[in-house]
Scaffold this active site. Structure first.
Site, short mmCIF file in Angstrom:
data_model
loop_
_atom_site.label_atom_id
_atom_site.label_comp_id
_atom_site.label_asym_id
_atom_site.label_seq_id
_atom_site.Cartn_x
_atom_site.Cartn_y
_atom_site.Cartn_z
N HIS A 110 0.85 -1.19 0.10
CA HIS A 110 -0.24 0.31 0.09
C HIS A 110 0.86 1.12 0.05
O HIS A 110 1.72 1.14 0.83
CB HIS A 110 -1.01 0.22 1.31
CG HIS A 110 -1.85 1.05 1.40
ND1 HIS A 110 -3.02 1.19 0.45
CD2 HIS A 110 -1.77 2.13 1.92
CE1 HIS A 110 -3.53 2.40 0.74
NE2 HIS A 110 -3.10 2.88 1.41
N LEU A 145 -9.91 -3.52 5.44
CA LEU A 145 -9.53 -2.68 4.08
C LEU A 145 -7.91 -1.96 4.48
O LEU A 145 -8.09 -1.37 5.87
CB LEU A 145 -9.95 -1.64 3.36
CG LEU A 145 -9.35 -1.02 2.45
CD1 LEU A 145 -9.28 -1.98 1.07
CD2 LEU A 145 -10.31 0.31 1.77
N GLU A 175 8.88 0.94 -2.93
CA GLU A 175 8.07 -0.19 -2.94
C GLU A 175 8.78 -1.29 -3.74
O GLU A 175 8.76 -2.40 -3.09
CB GLU A 175 6.73 0.09 -3.73
CG GLU A 175 5.78 1.02 -3.14
CD GLU A 175 4.61 1.30 -4.04
OE1 GLU A 175 4.06 0.23 -4.62
OE2 GLU A 175 4.26 2.50 -3.92
C1 GAR Z 1 1.63 1.02 -6.44
O1 GAR Z 1 1.95 2.11 -6.09
C2 GAR Z 1 0.74 0.16 -5.24
O2 GAR Z 1 1.25 0.39 -3.81
C3 GAR Z 1 -0.47 0.87 -5.45
O3 GAR Z 1 -0.90 0.84 -6.84
C4 GAR Z 1 0.51 0.91 -7.47
C5 GAR Z 1 0.61 -0.15 -8.58
O4 GAR Z 1 1.76 0.13 -9.35
N1 GAR Z 1 -1.61 -0.06 -4.50
C6 GAR Z 1 -2.74 0.51 -4.23
O5 GAR Z 1 -2.98 1.76 -4.34
C7 GAR Z 1 -3.56 -0.28 -3.60
N2 GAR Z 1 -4.51 0.13 -2.74
P1 GAR Z 1 2.29 -1.10 -10.25
O6 GAR Z 1 1.10 -1.71 -10.95
O7 GAR Z 1 3.06 -0.63 -11.25
O8 GAR Z 1 2.78 -1.99 -9.25
#
Ligand code: GAR
Length: 190
Positions: A110, A145, A175
């Site tokens: 997240h 959530l 990340e």
């Molecule tokens: C990432 O920043 C992840 O943390 C976020 O979506 C992006 C996906 O990027 N997730 C959320 O917001 C979940 N609620 P990616 O498809 O390039 O990994």
């Protein structure tokens, strides 16, 4: 036998790519499936290019019937005997129908320093609040959530010049670093 990992995505899947790349020969787990909730998820082709099976279940025909959508996901996951689920930018809310099935075996990343900013628009909200740092969290998934035991976090500064997009890009680098690390540690402890 190594635990079998499935990665659920909705978009470009950059975190998914980092997870797949991390599961090399020495890794205690193996990737068996990348599963998206739409045929258009850009990550599906990236998974195939990395030699990992990819598939999708379009959520749209299921409308409000989340359990039926989840049953279709479960059927795909059962077909590859997935043991561990990594949510990586999977933007559908899952119910306890799905989550209970993978109790203690599902991770999420997240883009905030949980417990702050659950839900969407995390970077805009952090900037709006005047925070001087932001970050990302890997956690176990529970029925609430963006909750559940925290496995890893990383922090980045928020600069005065930041927009949600520039901040998101800085957080995304972290990340990519912490999700593979957290998965490896999680698998070791299984
Ligand atoms: C990432 O920043 C992840 O943390 C976020 O979506 C992006 C996906 O990027 N997730 C959320 O917001 C979940 N609620 P990616 O498809 O390039 O990994």
């Amino acid at each position: 036998m190594k635990p079998r990992v499935a990665v659920l995505i909705s978009g470009g899947g950059s975190n998914m790519v980092k997870l797949l790349e991390s599961m090399d020969g020495d890794h205690p787990a193996e990737p068996v499936l990348v599963l998206a909730n739409s045929a258009g998820a850009g990550g599906l082709a990236k998974a195939r290019a990395l030699g990992v099976q990819s598939d999708f279940v379009d959520h749209k025909p299921y409308g409000k019937d989340r359990e039926a959508f989840e049953d279709a996901l479960i059927a795909k996951l059962d077909a590859v005997q997935a043991d561990v689920i990594c949510l990586a930018g999977f933007m559908r809310v899952l119910t306890s129908h799905f989550i209970d099935r993978y109790d203690g075996r599902m991770l999420n990343i997240h883009p905030s320093l949980l417990p702050k900013y659950k839900g969407l628009h995390t970077h805009a909200r952090a900037i709006e609040a005047g925070d001087n740092e932001a970050g990302c969290t890997v956690h176990e998934v529970t029925a609430k959530l963006d909750d559940g035991p925290i496995l890893a976090q990383a922090r980045v500064p928020i600069l005065e010049t930041d927009s949600p997009e520039t901040l998101a890009a800085r957080v995304l680098i972290e990340e990519h670093r912490i999700y593979p690390q957290a998965l490896r540690q999680f698998i070791h402890k299984l």
